[in-house]
Design an enzyme around this catalytic site. Structure first.
Site, PDB file in Angstrom:
ATOM      1  N   CYS A 266      -3.265  10.686   2.218  1.00 50.62           N
ATOM      2  CA  CYS A 266      -2.764   9.369   1.874  1.00 50.62           C
ATOM      3  C   CYS A 266      -1.458   9.748   1.232  1.00 50.62           C
ATOM      4  CB  CYS A 266      -3.566   8.618   0.978  1.00 50.62           C
ATOM      5  SG  CYS A 266      -5.220   8.500   1.517  1.00 50.62           S
TER       6      CYS A 266
ATOM      7  N   LYS B 197       0.862  -1.203  -0.063  1.00 51.95           N
ATOM      8  CA  LYS B 197      -0.235  -0.093   0.024  1.00 51.95           C
ATOM      9  C   LYS B 197       0.899   1.116  -0.016  1.00 51.95           C
ATOM     10  CE  LYS B 197      -3.112   3.047   0.541  1.00 51.95           C
ATOM     11  NZ  LYS B 197      -4.391   3.158   1.039  1.00 51.95           N
TER      12      LYS B 197
HETATM   13  N1  SAJ Z   1      -2.764  15.243  -7.907  1.00 54.62           N
HETATM   14  C1  SAJ Z   1      -2.037  15.964  -8.969  1.00 54.62           C
HETATM   15  N2  SAJ Z   1      -1.760  15.262 -10.266  1.00 54.62           N
HETATM   16  C2  SAJ Z   1      -2.276  14.170 -10.644  1.00 54.62           C
HETATM   17  C3  SAJ Z   1      -3.106  13.202  -9.685  1.00 54.62           C
HETATM   18  C4  SAJ Z   1      -3.091  13.971  -8.518  1.00 54.62           C
HETATM   19  O1  SAJ Z   1      -1.609  16.778  -8.595  1.00 54.62           O
HETATM   20  O2  SAJ Z   1      -2.093  13.912 -11.661  1.00 54.62           O
HETATM   21  C5  SAJ Z   1      -2.897  15.378  -6.801  1.00 54.62           C
HETATM   22  C6  SAJ Z   1      -4.357  15.508  -6.328  1.00 54.62           C
HETATM   23  O3  SAJ Z   1      -4.798  16.792  -6.718  1.00 54.62           O
HETATM   24  C7  SAJ Z   1      -4.645  15.243  -4.764  1.00 54.62           C
HETATM   25  C8  SAJ Z   1      -3.393  14.440  -4.805  1.00 54.62           C
HETATM   26  O4  SAJ Z   1      -2.584  14.461  -5.713  1.00 54.62           O
HETATM   27  O5  SAJ Z   1      -4.197  16.597  -4.086  1.00 54.62           O
HETATM   28  C9  SAJ Z   1      -3.750  12.959  -4.428  1.00 54.62           C
HETATM   29  O6  SAJ Z   1      -4.981  12.646  -5.270  1.00 54.62           O
HETATM   30  P1  SAJ Z   1      -4.917  11.273  -6.016  1.00 54.62           P
HETATM   31  O7  SAJ Z   1      -6.258  11.145  -6.630  1.00 54.62           O
HETATM   32  O8  SAJ Z   1      -3.764  10.890  -6.697  1.00 54.62           O
HETATM   33  O9  SAJ Z   1      -5.258  10.080  -4.681  1.00 54.62           O
HETATM   34  P2  SAJ Z   1      -6.064  10.052  -3.448  1.00 54.62           P
HETATM   35  O10 SAJ Z   1      -5.042  10.660  -2.238  1.00 54.62           O
HETATM   36  O11 SAJ Z   1      -7.460  10.683  -3.693  1.00 54.62           O
HETATM   37  O12 SAJ Z   1      -6.092   8.641  -3.293  1.00 54.62           O
HETATM   38  C10 SAJ Z   1      -4.797   7.625  -3.410  1.00 54.62           C
HETATM   39  C11 SAJ Z   1      -5.046   6.663  -4.301  1.00 54.62           C
HETATM   40  N3  SAJ Z   1      -3.850   6.012  -4.231  1.00 54.62           N
HETATM   41  C12 SAJ Z   1      -3.304   5.777  -5.735  1.00 54.62           C
HETATM   42  O13 SAJ Z   1      -3.865   6.099  -6.791  1.00 54.62           O
HETATM   43  C13 SAJ Z   1      -1.867   4.925  -5.789  1.00 54.62           C
HETATM   44  C14 SAJ Z   1      -6.139   5.463  -3.898  1.00 54.62           C
HETATM   45  O14 SAJ Z   1      -6.159   4.385  -4.419  1.00 54.62           O
HETATM   46  C15 SAJ Z   1      -5.731   5.118  -2.337  1.00 54.62           C
HETATM   47  O15 SAJ Z   1      -6.802   4.247  -1.792  1.00 54.62           O
HETATM   48  C16 SAJ Z   1      -5.698   6.359  -1.429  1.00 54.62           C
HETATM   49  O16 SAJ Z   1      -4.761   7.252  -2.025  1.00 54.62           O
HETATM   50  C17 SAJ Z   1      -5.496   5.993   0.095  1.00 54.62           C
HETATM   51  O17 SAJ Z   1      -6.545   6.056   0.788  1.00 54.62           O
HETATM   52  O18 SAJ Z   1      -4.497   5.727   0.339  1.00 54.62           O
END
Ligand code: SAJ
Length: 412
Positions: free
Chosen positions: A266, A212
């Site tokens: 996360c 994870k």
């Molecule tokens: N973000 C960017 N650019 C991107 C993608 C995301 O700046 O291209 C930013 C988002 O705006 C946000 C942050 O990253 O601030 C995180 O967003 P996210 O959509 O990447 O992830 P989370 O935190 O909503 O969910 C993640 C997920 N993990 C992965 O995709 C590897 C999810 O599957 C997990 O279950 C979750 O963390 C968790 O609970 O750990």
């Protein structure tokens, strides 16, 4: 094992959807939370968080009698712990919520029960949970000492659902299940197969914990690459959004999107658990955290430079959530940016966040929460922080006379 009663400890963004998913399979589910208002809300068939489709599921589960919430744990056949694992000073993991949850269920455990840790955890946390439980219940045996023959089964099954898509991903995603023993893993797999349609793959608890953390660190490192590119492109006067679109035409390139920094509880947190447990080796992972946090400071400096052009500037900050179309403000870079601009009195600041009714504590008395229309009308500078759907629909003509800081590339 039939798992007649399933108890979920922690009814937040993961625990409540999980409780609803078991209840939808007609299991008797007892949800436990320390918040009286969360418990009352759920028992009315309502929800205290924003997640598409969750309201309907919880309403059906409660009115049909499959789900009930309570403050005090009750006996069950399976316990799932889904409480927060934040970090404390020095970016060290804070396991106090897991410890408190373990101690709260210990008195009601009986021979044959299974306890699954769902919270994202540093390597070794499941073993610690087992030890805390064993400490509280010397009359029962736990896998650490009794191996396959233990009275209580323990496993780690990290949640991996994406906020905003939780209901679909909860059912469809594969699950990595780390048993403290083989038997613990097999039992946990039987439990999850009640509602999971994806594969449930068995491993040991430490590998499941690290799996994870590695997933989220992978995403953090990749976002850091996009954020670094955005700053390089500013310097070289290149449109980073066009650049990424073009580079991603390569069959083996898939660059993520830059933003104002990385938020949420996360991706901005979990990589530190790896750094904490292997500080000398985790160089890239630590650097990525620095790049992503540094991007927020970069946006602040960019905005301050534009504000300096006005005598009495007004900045409209669009979005506070940590990402699009959710109400979750935890570890949101948007809040840090707005907060710092307000503290430095860079401008009068109006904030638009369609998903919340009140400002978070940190911003109260410093900035005004207002409607999109009046914010844009009042603004000299529009600082776009979150790509909520409401902002994508803004008529571009209304922005013509404004200076823009578009951290998500929706106006370009
Ligand atoms: N973000 C960017 N650019 C991107 C993608 C995301 O700046 O291209 C930013 C988002 O705006 C946000 C942050 O990253 O601030 C995180 O967003 P996210 O959509 O990447 O992830 P989370 O935190 O909503 O969910 C993640 C997920 N993990 C992965 O995709 C590897 C999810 O599957 C997990 O279950 C979750 O963390 C968790 O609970 O750990």
């Amino acid at each position: 094992m039939s798992f007649d009663v399933i108890s979920i400890i922690g009814l937040g963004y993961i625990g409540l959807p999980t409780a609803a998913a078991f209840a939808a399979r007609r299991k008797k589910v007892v949800g436990v939370d320390v918040s009286q208002s969360a418990v009352d809300t759920i028992n009315k068939g309502e929800i205290h968080i924003v997640e598409p489709e969750l309201d309907m599921l919880v309403h059906a589960a409660v009115t049909q009698g499959h789900l009930r919430a309570t403050l005090i744990p009750e006996p069950a056949d399976a316990f799932l712990i889904a409480v927060p694992t934040p970090f404390c000073d020095g970016n060290k993991p804070d396991l106090s919520y897991i410890e408190a949850a373990s101690r709260s269920i210990a008195p009601v455990l009986k021979k044959g029960d299974i306890v699954v840790l769902e919270s994202t955890s540093p390597v070794g946390a499941t073993e610690k949970m087992s030890a805390w439980l064993a400490n509280c219940r010397p009359d029962l045996t736990f896998p650490q000492h009794a191996g396959e023959q233990s009275d209580i089964r323990i496993a780690h099954c990290p949640e991996r659902v994406l906020p905003g898509h939780v209901i679909r991903e909860l059912v469809q995603n594969d699950r990595v299940i780390g048993g403290m023993t083989r038997r613990c893993g097999e039992l946990a797999r039987d439990l999850y197969q009640i509602f999971v349609q994806g594969d449930c793959i068995l491993t040991d608890a430490r590998t499941a914990e690290m799996c994870k953390l590695s997933e989220n660190a992978f995403r953090d490192v990749n976002i850091a690459y996009a954020n670094e590119l955005s700053m390089i492109c500013d310097r070289l006067d290149i449109n980073v959004w066009e650049l990424i679109r073009l580079a991603n035409r390569h069959p083996r390139v898939s660059i993520l999107q830059p933003g104002p920094g990385v938020g949420g509880h996360c991706i901005a947190v979990d990589p530190w658990f790896i750094v904490d447990s292997a500080p000398d080796e985790a160089k890239l992972i630590r650097t990525a955290r620095g790049v992503n946090d540094g991007k927020s400071h970069y946006v602040i400096e960019q905005t301050k430079r534009l504000a300096a052009r006005f005598k009495a500037p007004v900045i409209a900050c669009l979005g506070l959530a940590f990402k699009a179309n959710i109400d979750d403000l935890r570890e949101s870079p948007a809040i840090d940016i707005v907060n710092q601009l307000a503290d430095e009195r860079v401008a009068d600041i109006v904030v638009v966040e369609p998903n919340v009714a009140v400002l978070p504590e940190a911003l109260r008395g410093k900035v005004e929460l207002t409607s999109l229309t009046s914010a844009i009308e009042a603004a000299d500078i529009v600082l776009l922080l979150v790509d909520h759907r409401e902002f994508k629909d803004i008529n571009r003509r209304r922005l013509q006379s404004k200076l823009l800081v578009d951290t998500r590339g929706i106006f370009s």
